[in-house]
Design an enzyme around this catalytic site. Structure first.
Site, short mmCIF file in Angstrom:
data_model
loop_
_atom_site.label_atom_id
_atom_site.label_comp_id
_atom_site.label_asym_id
_atom_site.label_seq_id
_atom_site.Cartn_x
_atom_site.Cartn_y
_atom_site.Cartn_z
N LEU A 73 63.13 -38.22 -2.43
CA LEU A 73 63.37 -37.28 -3.52
C LEU A 73 62.54 -36.04 -3.23
O LEU A 73 61.40 -36.14 -2.77
CB LEU A 73 62.94 -37.87 -4.87
N ASP A 74 63.09 -34.87 -3.50
CA ASP A 74 62.34 -33.63 -3.32
C ASP A 74 61.12 -33.61 -4.25
O ASP A 74 61.15 -34.22 -5.33
CB ASP A 74 63.22 -32.41 -3.63
#
Length: 238
Positions: free
Chosen positions: A53-54
């Protein structure tokens, strides 16, 4: 359900976590590894995740320990569900808040019905061009490395499937959307393409991953809850 036997972390556990905002996926994996090792005096422990996930995203991550790390690829192929907030009228080079605004666009023509109609056209199999600000490999380098150097490179489209897309709430400048998609889908590219389809521009202002296959965010540990759980295990053990 986790066992009350700490050795099961070495034998293999599949853990669900809610990644905090601004943390990288590596930050979370490293934190979980350190917490388990310190709690039970383990010298070494394999820990890995089943999909990044960013840093600007929150939500569900699957983390595997011990022998369960061999099953990581099974989770990476699962569909993902996201809750996203889209900001209309402006764009950024990264399609999210990582970079500064680089364009402004009209929004007067954007209505609830218009957005709903456009979203209906996004479902199904399609080709999607990844964002330049991404970890996509190009000639051995990550795409974001080129982006940070100000270099323009061509990214080839990838085949993805958008299973469901729902307009949760409409507003200007911000609208909330629920998205269910296949592996390999870039939510930021979806937002970029949405802006083009609306004859305007937009960027992703918030993102939460709410499900991976049948695994749900509501079942996930926060770091605080996991710390308390480890304390409970230690009391049972000692």
């Amino acid at each position: 359900m986790l066992s009350d036997n700490p050795s099961f972390f070495e034998k293999g556990q599949v853990l669900l976590f809610n990644k905090p905002l601004y943390w990288t996926s590596f930050d979370l994996v490293n934190k979980v590894r350190i917490m388990i090792k310190r709690s039970f005096g383990l010298k070494d422990l394999k820990v890995g995740h089943a999909g990044t996930l960013d840093p600007l995203a929150t939500g569900l991550m699957i983390i595997c320990t011990g022998k369960a790390t061999k099953t990581i690829n099974e989770f990476r192929d699962l569909d993902k569900e996201y809750n996203l907030t889209v900001h209309f009228g402006e764009t950024t080079p990264s399609f999210d808040l990582e970079t500064e605004t680089d364009g402004r666009y009209p929004v007067e023509h954007i209505t609830h019905l218009f957005v709903k109609k456009i979203l209906e056209g996004f479902t199904g199999e399609q080709e999607q061009v990844p964002p330049l600000h991404s970890a996509k490999l190009i000639d051995g380098k990550r795409a974001y490395e080129y982006a940070r150097q100000g270099k323009s490179v061509k990214l080839e489209p990838v085949n993805i499937v958008i299973r469901e897309v729902e307009l949760v709430s409409f507003g200007i400048p911000e609208t909330k959307i629920r998205l269910v998609c296949s592996k390999g889908t870039y939510v930021r590219s979806f937002v970029r393409d949405l802006g083009v389809a609306l004859k305007s521009g937009c960027y992703l202002s918030a993102l939460e991953r709410s499900a991976i296959g049948s695994f749900k965010l509501v079942e996930a540990f926060s770091i605080e809850k996991f710390e308390k759980y480890l304390e409970q295990l230690k009391q049972i053990r000692y």
